[in-house]
Write an enzyme that holds these catalytic residues in place. Structure first.
Site, PDB file in Angstrom:
ATOM      1  N   ARG A 207      42.550  35.470  37.277  1.00  0.00           N
ATOM      2  CA  ARG A 207      41.558  34.573  37.861  1.00  0.00           C
ATOM      3  C   ARG A 207      40.822  33.841  36.744  1.00  0.00           C
ATOM      4  NH1 ARG A 207      44.042  35.097  41.858  1.00  0.00           N
ATOM      5  NH2 ARG A 207      43.368  35.807  43.924  1.00  0.00           N
ATOM      6  N   GLU A 236      38.908  25.931  39.338  1.00  0.00           N
ATOM      7  CA  GLU A 236      40.109  25.266  39.852  1.00  0.00           C
ATOM      8  C   GLU A 236      39.822  24.635  41.219  1.00  0.00           C
ATOM      9  OE1 GLU A 236      43.301  28.049  40.142  1.00  0.00           O
ATOM     10  OE2 GLU A 236      43.204  28.657  38.045  1.00  0.00           O
ATOM     11  N   HIS A 253      48.210  27.759  37.370  1.00  0.00           N
ATOM     12  CA  HIS A 253      48.117  28.901  38.283  1.00  0.00           C
ATOM     13  C   HIS A 253      49.447  29.134  39.007  1.00  0.00           C
ATOM     14  CE1 HIS A 253      45.017  31.322  40.854  1.00  0.00           C
ATOM     15  NE2 HIS A 253      46.166  31.980  40.732  1.00  0.00           N
TER      16      HIS A 253
END
Length: 376
Positions: A207, A236, A253
């Site tokens: 994360r 993000e 990601h």
């Protein structure tokens, strides 16, 4: 019944379409009105399932996330409303293992390292962290596992966070929590960043908010920058663009984005929803996967580190993801991050490639005749 799914989830029509009306939408753009007459909601990590989203969801009886983490889901709210919840723990751990293995081999080339002489600390020793540890051990690295909640629960063989931060490579695999004794928001903070030495490598494939990106930028702009691998970013899909030129490997990601990992995530929700409504399962995971582009490679000897990197790149080329990310950022297109994720090319796991028995450590994730037999 009506099923609403994130448009980036594969195989939803194949799995659910026989007995449900399947509707797909961009996961980050879902709104309360979209759930007005929906029975089951299938999401990924970009959708926050909370009071606002469910305010008009009168028929909703099932929510599933095709992810390992659940920090984007208000599970307490679902419980209060009697909505069944399902997740997919471990679905993409193999893909993340592949990603970190590819990154380690790229780092070794960049720094002229022999990985067998280096130490890797895995921060967060759950499903994904354990898979990463397994890959590093397959490379001959010394591996430290750090997991304070497990340590306090009595688990053995773990190091504390202070020791983990002294490893040559530190790979983070934690969920995001903001409160309590094990909060992971800015787990890597200004104090920790200042103490790291310039020879160390940091990898984040969990994360973005686990790292203080602004403080990292300041460190990278100084005289002794670190070597960084970043698949995830604070805030993000917006990100600190100034940090990207100071990162060795930068990706949007997608560490867990193998075709197999995505299929496992969707299939886990298929099984859970079938159980919830009493629908018999008519599909298997193997039904969903096409044959790989390269099936097998015959080895005549154990591959040295640079040959191993070539084998990995035959299946997954992490540098290609890095180049696409940098081109997308340079384009100035505001939605490039999500666009790259939506249009991500089909990527297979290392286990799709069959190698000659005996020449490669099984912990690296490739398939051998022996491992294939073990799976039957």
């Amino acid at each position: 019944m009506r099923v609403l799914a994130d448009e980036n989830m594969p195989f939803v029509q194949e799995l659910f379409g026989e007995w449900a009306e399947v509707i797909t939408r961009p996961g980050r753009q879902l709104q309360a009105a979209d759930l007005h007459d929906i029975d089951a909601l299938l999401v990924r990590s970009v959708t926050h399932v909370n009071e606002a989203l469910l305010s008009d969801a009168r028929r909703l009886s099932f929510v599933g996330t095709a992810t390992i983490g659940c920090d984007h889901i208000d599970t307490h709210l679902l419980q209060q409303r009697g909505i069944v919840f399902a997740s997919a723990p471990g679905c993409n751990k193999v893909a993340v293992g592949d990603y970190v293995l590819a990154a380690l081999l790229r780092i070794a080339t960049h720094k002229n390292w022999q990985l067998k002489d280096k130490t890797l600390a895995v921060v967060g020793a759950g499903n994904t962290g354990s898979e990463v540890a397994r890959r590093a051990e397959g490379l001959g690295m010394r591996v430290w596992r750090c997991d304070p909640p497990r340590a306090d629960a009595g688990a053995s063989g773990l190091v504390d966070y202070a020791q983990a931060l002294t490893a040559d490579v530190i790979s983070f695999h934690v969920p995001i929590t903001h409160e309590g004794p094990y909060a992971t928001h800015h787990l890597l903070n200004a104090q920790h960043i200042a103490r790291l030495n310039e020879h160390q490598v940091l990898i984040n494939a969990c994360r973005g908010d686990a790292w203080d990106n602004q403080t990292l930028l300041a460190r990278q702009q100084g005289e002794k920058p670190l070597t960084l691998v970043m698949d995830v970013w604070e805030h993000e899909p917006r990100l600190l663009a100034e940090l990207v030129p100071h990162v060795l490997i930068a990706t949007p990601h997608i560490a867990g984005y193998s075709l197999e990992g995505k299929a496992r995530g969707t299939f886990a929700l298929y099984r859970a929803l079938c159980q919830h409504i009493g629908q018999p399962e008519r599909h298997s995971l193997s039904d969903l996967l096409p044959p790989p582009g390269v099936r097998a490679v015959s080895l005549q000897a154990a591959p040295e580190q640079h040959r191993l990197e070539q084998l990995v790149r035959l299946v997954y080329d992490i540098e290609l993801d890095d180049r696409r990310f940098r081109r997308g950022l340079a384009s100035g297109h505001a939605g490039f991050f999500d666009q790259l994720r939506k249009e991500y090319a089909e990527r297979r796991e290392l286990g799709s490639l069959l190698l000659s028995d005996g020449w490669v450590d099984a912990r690296l994730g490739f398939k051998t005749l022996a491992s294939a037999a073990d799976n039957h």
